[in-house]
Design a protein around this motif. Sequence first.
Motif, mmCIF file in Angstrom:
data_model
loop_
_atom_site.group_PDB
_atom_site.id
_atom_site.type_symbol
_atom_site.label_atom_id
_atom_site.label_comp_id
_atom_site.label_asym_id
_atom_site.label_seq_id
_atom_site.Cartn_x
_atom_site.Cartn_y
_atom_site.Cartn_z
ATOM 1 N N ASP A 121 0.842 -1.192 0.000
ATOM 2 C CA ASP A 121 0.000 0.000 0.000
ATOM 3 C C ASP A 121 0.879 1.244 0.000
ATOM 4 N N ALA A 122 0.757 2.046 -1.041
ATOM 5 C CA ALA A 122 1.581 3.245 -1.170
ATOM 6 C C ALA A 122 1.018 4.424 -0.391
ATOM 7 N N GLY A 123 -0.119 4.239 0.293
ATOM 8 C CA GLY A 123 -0.758 5.342 0.997
ATOM 9 C C GLY A 123 -1.833 5.977 0.152
ATOM 10 N N GLU A 124 -2.887 6.466 0.824
ATOM 11 C CA GLU A 124 -4.056 6.964 0.100
ATOM 12 C C GLU A 124 -3.729 8.132 -0.825
ATOM 13 N N GLU A 125 -2.923 9.077 -0.350
ATOM 14 C CA GLU A 125 -2.660 10.266 -1.174
ATOM 15 C C GLU A 125 -1.963 9.883 -2.477
ATOM 16 N N THR A 126 -0.947 9.032 -2.396
ATOM 17 C CA THR A 126 -0.238 8.616 -3.605
ATOM 18 C C THR A 126 -1.147 7.791 -4.505
ATOM 19 N N ARG A 127 -1.906 6.893 -3.925
ATOM 20 C CA ARG A 127 -2.795 6.042 -4.722
ATOM 21 C C ARG A 127 -3.829 6.860 -5.486
ATOM 22 N N LEU A 128 -4.400 7.889 -4.830
ATOM 23 C CA LEU A 128 -5.427 8.683 -5.490
ATOM 24 C C LEU A 128 -4.831 9.680 -6.481
ATOM 25 N N ARG A 129 -3.655 10.208 -6.178
ATOM 26 C CA ARG A 129 -3.011 11.147 -7.102
ATOM 27 C C ARG A 129 -2.618 10.447 -8.404
ATOM 28 N N TYR A 130 -2.203 9.171 -8.289
ATOM 29 C CA TYR A 130 -1.814 8.382 -9.461
ATOM 30 C C TYR A 130 -2.786 7.200 -9.610
ATOM 31 N N ARG A 131 -4.059 7.532 -9.579
ATOM 32 C CA ARG A 131 -5.083 6.475 -9.576
ATOM 33 C C ARG A 131 -4.988 5.589 -10.808
ATOM 34 N N TYR A 132 -4.603 6.140 -11.950
ATOM 35 C CA TYR A 132 -4.494 5.344 -13.168
ATOM 36 C C TYR A 132 -3.411 4.273 -13.021
ATOM 37 N N LEU A 133 -2.395 4.529 -12.217
ATOM 38 C CA LEU A 133 -1.405 3.489 -11.919
ATOM 39 C C LEU A 133 -1.951 2.508 -10.894
ATOM 40 N N ASP A 134 -2.606 3.032 -9.878
ATOM 41 C CA ASP A 134 -3.190 2.188 -8.836
ATOM 42 C C ASP A 134 -4.173 1.185 -9.432
ATOM 43 N N LEU A 135 -4.925 1.628 -10.449
ATOM 44 C CA LEU A 135 -5.926 0.757 -11.073
ATOM 45 C C LEU A 135 -5.295 -0.347 -11.931
ATOM 46 N N ARG A 136 -4.012 -0.239 -12.227
ATOM 47 C CA ARG A 136 -3.348 -1.331 -12.929
ATOM 48 C C ARG A 136 -3.077 -2.508 -11.989
ATOM 49 N N ARG A 137 -3.064 -2.226 -10.678
ATOM 50 C CA ARG A 137 -2.835 -3.290 -9.696
ATOM 51 C C ARG A 137 -4.014 -4.252 -9.687
ATOM 52 N N GLN A 138 -3.739 -5.487 -9.341
ATOM 53 C CA GLN A 138 -4.742 -6.532 -9.536
ATOM 54 C C GLN A 138 -6.010 -6.310 -8.727
ATOM 55 N N ARG A 139 -5.869 -6.019 -7.427
ATOM 56 C CA ARG A 139 -7.079 -5.909 -6.603
ATOM 57 C C ARG A 139 -7.960 -4.739 -7.017
ATOM 58 N N PRO A 140 -7.423 -3.505 -7.143
ATOM 59 C CA PRO A 140 -8.285 -2.413 -7.609
ATOM 60 C C PRO A 140 -8.877 -2.678 -8.996
ATOM 61 N N HIS A 141 -8.078 -3.265 -9.890
ATOM 62 C CA HIS A 141 -8.563 -3.561 -11.245
ATOM 63 C C HIS A 141 -9.744 -4.527 -11.187
ATOM 64 N N GLN A 142 -9.608 -5.582 -10.378
ATOM 65 C CA GLN A 142 -10.682 -6.571 -10.262
ATOM 66 C C GLN A 142 -11.916 -5.980 -9.590
ATOM 67 N N ASN A 143 -11.722 -5.076 -8.629
ATOM 68 C CA ASN A 143 -12.866 -4.437 -7.976
ATOM 69 C C ASN A 143 -13.703 -3.643 -8.971
ATOM 70 N N ILE A 144 -13.045 -2.918 -9.871
ATOM 71 C CA ILE A 144 -13.787 -2.112 -10.841
ATOM 72 C C ILE A 144 -14.470 -3.011 -11.871
ATOM 73 N N LEU A 145 -13.827 -4.101 -12.244
ATOM 74 C CA LEU A 145 -14.486 -5.072 -13.130
ATOM 75 C C LEU A 145 -15.706 -5.669 -12.452
ATOM 76 N N LEU A 146 -15.555 -6.011 -11.173
ATOM 77 C CA LEU A 146 -16.672 -6.560 -10.418
ATOM 78 C C LEU A 146 -17.829 -5.572 -10.378
ATOM 79 N N ARG A 147 -17.520 -4.314 -10.154
ATOM 80 C CA ARG A 147 -18.564 -3.283 -10.127
ATOM 81 C C ARG A 147 -19.334 -3.254 -11.444
#
Length: 589
Positions: free
Chosen positions: A119-145
């Motif tokens: 976990d890179a921390g919320e501020e970094t994750r949200l500032r670079y959300r397009y990178l965060d979304l490449r990670r498996q768990r966030p990517h799968q969460n959005i697909l699930l949605r």
Amino acid sequence: MNAYRTHTCQALTSADVGSTVMLSGWINRKRDHGQLLFVDLRDHYGITQCVADSSDASFAQVEHTRVESVVRIKGTVVKRIDDTINRNLPTGEIEVRIEQFEVLSHADVLPLQVNSDEDAGEETRLRYRYLDLRRQRPHQNILLRAQIIQSIRRRMVDQGFMEFQTPILTASSPEGARDFLVASRLHPGKFYALPQAPQQFKQLIMVSGFDRYFQIAPCFRDEDSRADRSPGEFYQLDLEMSFVEQDDVFAAVEPVIAGVFDEFTDQDIKAPFTRISFAESMLKYGTDKPDLRISLEIQDVTEHFRDSGFSIFAKAVASGSVVRAVPGPGCGSRAFADKMNSWAQGEGAPGMGYIIYGEGEARGPVAKALGDDAAMALRDQMGLADGDALFFACSTEEDAAALAGKARVRIGQEKELIADGYHFCWIVDFPMFEKDKLTGEIAFSHNPFSMPQGGLEALNTMNPLDIKAWQYDLVCNGIELSSGAIRNHLPEVMYRAFEIAGYGPEVVDNKFPGMINAFRFGAPPHGGIAPGIDRIVMLIANEPNIREIILFPMNGKAEDLMMAAPSEVDDKQLTELHIRKQLPIKPAG
């Protein structure tokens, strides 16, 4: 043929061995084994291992290309030897021998690791959300949605609901939260509001003669963030039905909700869902959002303390307080009881009385003051045994319920009494009105557009605080998924309900002109509900924070760090909108 790929990174199997293929994607990871360089190539669909030999012309280029660069690889599919097969990947039996390697887009040094769960921390994750979304768990969460929304939409259409879109720019209305306002350029000094919900529009759809409406509706409320609430905007399954009663709404909603949870979890969700009255829920669980995974039930034990030897409670009861008791299975130790007392003080209460049961007797200051007979009578009423404890909250009915409800959950967590699965219930029979805590005046308790049980006669003849409304909430595991109601569709009932809450007919006419005027031209009995999409996905994904299942969420301060919103606008834009900034004055020093 596609210029970038013949296959996706999840498509190749041992059946493709010997084929020449072309893949495109991101370099997920590189592993240097000296003479061999392995590249895990990732796209939306999966990962394929590619390999370059030191004798290959492309070896140096592969070696010097950073992870997360976008590349195109052409090569031959070869079978892995048995001891290198990766059973965890669909493509784990093969690899691609790199013959051509082209960088389509170079990546700079990364601010967060994409190929790691770190976990890179919320501020970094949200500032670079397009990178965060490449990670498996966030990517799968959005697909699930996306899959859940598709499933909901399909289930609604199968039940005969039609999908309509309601306006985003509308009028401001007092619906409980702050509006987001949009200045009108063409009408100086006037503002549109973003809808807190399509409440009035969906009722007007029923007045317009349509029978079953739904949409996956964006809603906007200027309210603070919580773990289960995103600041600013959220989505809900908004639906409304004509010529229905409460049971008809439940019968339409339950198959959709149960079906979605059946489809995306390993649980067998049974319908119909449990129904609990508001009064019963507040008594047994201390909240109108009960977590039924915890089997503990609160009981009223006020009479045990009336005129009793425990003077603190006896005096409070004589002054109108109540006493709620929370069972504590396996909590019969002084250490645990003291911990609960300290916890209650941390919640703002004076403390939490308790009785400990063991070796056939009752122990503690409360038991000593009450006497053995009364203390053991409490044990029998609560169904306790040796090794258990009983905890007490004494205060006003509202405050005692709140503390007891929190204590129930606390004990459930501490003693691991929370069952697995999803436990749904309807909370019904909400009070139509309540007393405002500050003014003591009568106010709406839930939704001003609800039909009171008993209609106009109840409004004219009953104590307002005794009137129930045809309002209902859908709750799962202690989280409110939805609120809904059978609507008030009669002008005379609407005027009278608002009159009781202190609003004259001019308020109704001015604040809700579209709806009150429409009701004068023949409105069908109608009702609906609006389950929250974000909370449904959050529960199914088993995520503790709602930001994990939203594509581009704001932070807790309602800021979009990636897009730098909210942002300043120039004076020209403000002038066009006839707006002048008046910022708050900062205190000196």
